[in-house]
Motif scaffolding. Structure first.
Motif, PDB file in Angstrom:
ATOM      1  N   VAL A  48       0.867  -1.183   0.000  1.00  0.00           N
ATOM      2  CA  VAL A  48       0.000   0.000   0.000  1.00  0.00           C
ATOM      3  C   VAL A  48       0.901   1.228   0.000  1.00  0.00           C
ATOM      4  CG1 VAL A  48      -1.807   1.262   1.210  1.00  0.00           C
ATOM      5  CG2 VAL A  48      -1.756  -1.240   1.320  1.00  0.00           C
ATOM      6  N   MET A  49       0.706   2.102  -0.990  1.00  0.00           N
ATOM      7  CA  MET A  49       1.456   3.358  -1.072  1.00  0.00           C
ATOM      8  C   MET A  49       0.554   4.491  -0.578  1.00  0.00           C
ATOM      9  SD  MET A  49       4.379   2.430  -2.309  1.00  0.00           S
ATOM     10  CE  MET A  49       5.091   4.013  -2.647  1.00  0.00           C
ATOM     11  N   ILE A  50       1.114   5.353   0.278  1.00  0.00           N
ATOM     12  CA  ILE A  50       0.360   6.473   0.830  1.00  0.00           C
ATOM     13  C   ILE A  50       1.088   7.759   0.474  1.00  0.00           C
ATOM     14  CG2 ILE A  50      -0.555   7.520   2.927  1.00  0.00           C
ATOM     15  CD1 ILE A  50      -0.513   4.661   4.122  1.00  0.00           C
ATOM     16  N   PRO A  51       0.496   8.571  -0.398  1.00  0.00           N
ATOM     17  CA  PRO A  51       1.128   9.838  -0.769  1.00  0.00           C
ATOM     18  C   PRO A  51       1.194  10.805   0.408  1.00  0.00           C
ATOM     19  CG  PRO A  51      -0.588   9.228  -2.344  1.00  0.00           C
ATOM     20  CD  PRO A  51      -0.727   8.319  -1.162  1.00  0.00           C
ATOM     21  N   ALA A  52       2.215  11.624   0.423  1.00  0.00           N
ATOM     22  CA  ALA A  52       2.361  12.646   1.464  1.00  0.00           C
ATOM     23  C   ALA A  52       1.095  13.488   1.519  1.00  0.00           C
ATOM     24  CB  ALA A  52       3.580  13.517   1.178  1.00  0.00           C
ATOM     25  N   GLY A  53       0.684  13.824   2.737  1.00  0.00           N
ATOM     26  CA  GLY A  53      -0.473  14.681   2.943  1.00  0.00           C
ATOM     27  C   GLY A  53      -1.762  13.935   3.223  1.00  0.00           C
ATOM     28  N   LEU A  54      -1.804  12.612   2.972  1.00  0.00           N
ATOM     29  CA  LEU A  54      -3.025  11.844   3.229  1.00  0.00           C
ATOM     30  C   LEU A  54      -3.015  11.236   4.622  1.00  0.00           C
ATOM     31  CD1 LEU A  54      -3.842   9.857  -0.030  1.00  0.00           C
ATOM     32  CD2 LEU A  54      -4.976  11.874   0.891  1.00  0.00           C
ATOM     33  N   GLN A  55      -4.202  11.158   5.210  1.00  0.00           N
ATOM     34  CA  GLN A  55      -4.348  10.474   6.490  1.00  0.00           C
ATOM     35  C   GLN A  55      -4.498   8.985   6.238  1.00  0.00           C
ATOM     36  OE1 GLN A  55      -7.712  12.481   8.392  1.00  0.00           O
ATOM     37  NE2 GLN A  55      -6.236  13.410   9.772  1.00  0.00           N
ATOM     38  N   TYR A  56      -4.054   8.185   7.218  1.00  0.00           N
ATOM     39  CA  TYR A  56      -4.165   6.737   7.084  1.00  0.00           C
ATOM     40  C   TYR A  56      -4.304   6.096   8.466  1.00  0.00           C
ATOM     41  CZ  TYR A  56       0.679   6.775   8.571  1.00  0.00           C
ATOM     42  OH  TYR A  56       1.826   6.981   9.289  1.00  0.00           O
ATOM     43  N   LYS A  57      -4.874   4.899   8.448  1.00  0.00           N
ATOM     44  CA  LYS A  57      -5.060   4.111   9.661  1.00  0.00           C
ATOM     45  C   LYS A  57      -5.170   2.658   9.241  1.00  0.00           C
ATOM     46  CE  LYS A  57      -8.327   3.695  13.498  1.00  0.00           C
ATOM     47  NZ  LYS A  57      -9.520   4.287  14.114  1.00  0.00           N
ATOM     48  N   ILE A  58      -4.696   1.730  10.073  1.00  0.00           N
ATOM     49  CA  ILE A  58      -4.805   0.305   9.761  1.00  0.00           C
ATOM     50  C   ILE A  58      -5.325  -0.445  10.982  1.00  0.00           C
ATOM     51  CG2 ILE A  58      -2.376  -0.137  10.305  1.00  0.00           C
ATOM     52  CD1 ILE A  58      -2.457  -2.225   7.937  1.00  0.00           C
ATOM     53  N   LEU A  59      -6.198  -1.407  10.718  1.00  0.00           N
ATOM     54  CA  LEU A  59      -6.849  -2.198  11.763  1.00  0.00           C
ATOM     55  C   LEU A  59      -6.624  -3.678  11.482  1.00  0.00           C
ATOM     56  CD1 LEU A  59      -9.032  -2.718  14.042  1.00  0.00           C
ATOM     57  CD2 LEU A  59     -10.726  -2.569  12.212  1.00  0.00           C
ATOM     58  N   ASN A  60      -6.283  -4.443  12.510  1.00  0.00           N
ATOM     59  CA  ASN A  60      -6.164  -5.892  12.381  1.00  0.00           C
ATOM     60  C   ASN A  60      -7.566  -6.492  12.492  1.00  0.00           C
ATOM     61  OD1 ASN A  60      -5.646  -8.602  12.469  1.00  0.00           O
ATOM     62  ND2 ASN A  60      -4.296  -8.525  14.242  1.00  0.00           N
ATOM     63  N   VAL A  61      -8.076  -7.047  11.393  1.00  0.00           N
ATOM     64  CA  VAL A  61      -9.407  -7.662  11.395  1.00  0.00           C
ATOM     65  C   VAL A  61      -9.330  -9.194  11.423  1.00  0.00           C
ATOM     66  CG1 VAL A  61     -10.531  -5.699  10.286  1.00  0.00           C
ATOM     67  CG2 VAL A  61      -9.637  -7.549   8.875  1.00  0.00           C
ATOM     68  N   ASP A  62      -8.130  -9.724  11.498  1.00  0.00           N
ATOM     69  CA  ASP A  62      -7.931 -11.177  11.580  1.00  0.00           C
ATOM     70  C   ASP A  62      -8.289 -11.606  13.007  1.00  0.00           C
ATOM     71  OD1 ASP A  62      -6.849 -13.810  11.726  1.00  0.00           O
ATOM     72  OD2 ASP A  62      -5.401 -13.301  10.168  1.00  0.00           O
ATOM     73  N   ASP A  63      -9.201 -12.562  13.139  1.00  0.00           N
ATOM     74  CA  ASP A  63      -9.618 -12.965  14.485  1.00  0.00           C
ATOM     75  C   ASP A  63      -8.746 -14.061  15.092  1.00  0.00           C
ATOM     76  OD1 ASP A  63     -10.456 -15.066  12.927  1.00  0.00           O
ATOM     77  OD2 ASP A  63     -12.565 -14.936  13.481  1.00  0.00           O
ATOM     78  N   ALA A  64      -7.660 -14.439  14.409  1.00  0.00           N
ATOM     79  CA  ALA A  64      -6.807 -15.503  14.922  1.00  0.00           C
ATOM     80  C   ALA A  64      -5.312 -15.173  14.917  1.00  0.00           C
ATOM     81  CB  ALA A  64      -7.038 -16.781  14.119  1.00  0.00           C
ATOM     82  N   HIS A  65      -4.901 -14.108  14.217  1.00  0.00           N
ATOM     83  CA  HIS A  65      -3.467 -13.846  14.062  1.00  0.00           C
ATOM     84  C   HIS A  65      -3.140 -12.358  14.204  1.00  0.00           C
ATOM     85  CE1 HIS A  65      -4.303 -17.529  11.724  1.00  0.00           C
ATOM     86  NE2 HIS A  65      -3.202 -17.944  12.322  1.00  0.00           N
TER      87      HIS A  65
END
Length: 85
Positions: A48-65
């Motif tokens: 995943v590439m995120i250009p400068a100036g953009l907001q981002y967030k990541i969530l672990n949705v795996d229920d086992a790992h």
């Protein structure tokens, strides 16, 4: 280059790629990444590439790992390569 591990159900805080582009490489697990106002499902091997100036967030949705991913500041990595060359 940073290795980040999110526990089951854990998420990062909303952040902004301020001055440089970022790249995330998913090593293992399943997540949901928000980049700006768009949501992406991510998993092992995704980039995943995120250009400068953009907001981002990541969530672990795996229920086992854990969700394991690398965060790379692309400009500083490029500057390092140029300086070494």
């Amino acid at each position: 280059l940073h290795l980040i591990v999110l526990q089951i159900g854990e998420s990062s805080t909303m952040s902004t790629a301020k001055e440089t582009d970022l790249a995330f490489i998913i090593e293992s697990g399943i997540g949901r990444m928000q980049v700006g106002s768009i949501l992406y499902e991510v998993g092992t091997g995704d980039l995943v590439m995120i250009p400068a100036g953009l907001q981002y967030k990541i969530l672990n949705v795996d229920d086992a790992h854990h969700l394991r991913f690398f965060s790379i500041n692309t400009v500083s990595q490029l500057e390092t390569i140029v300086k070494m060359g």
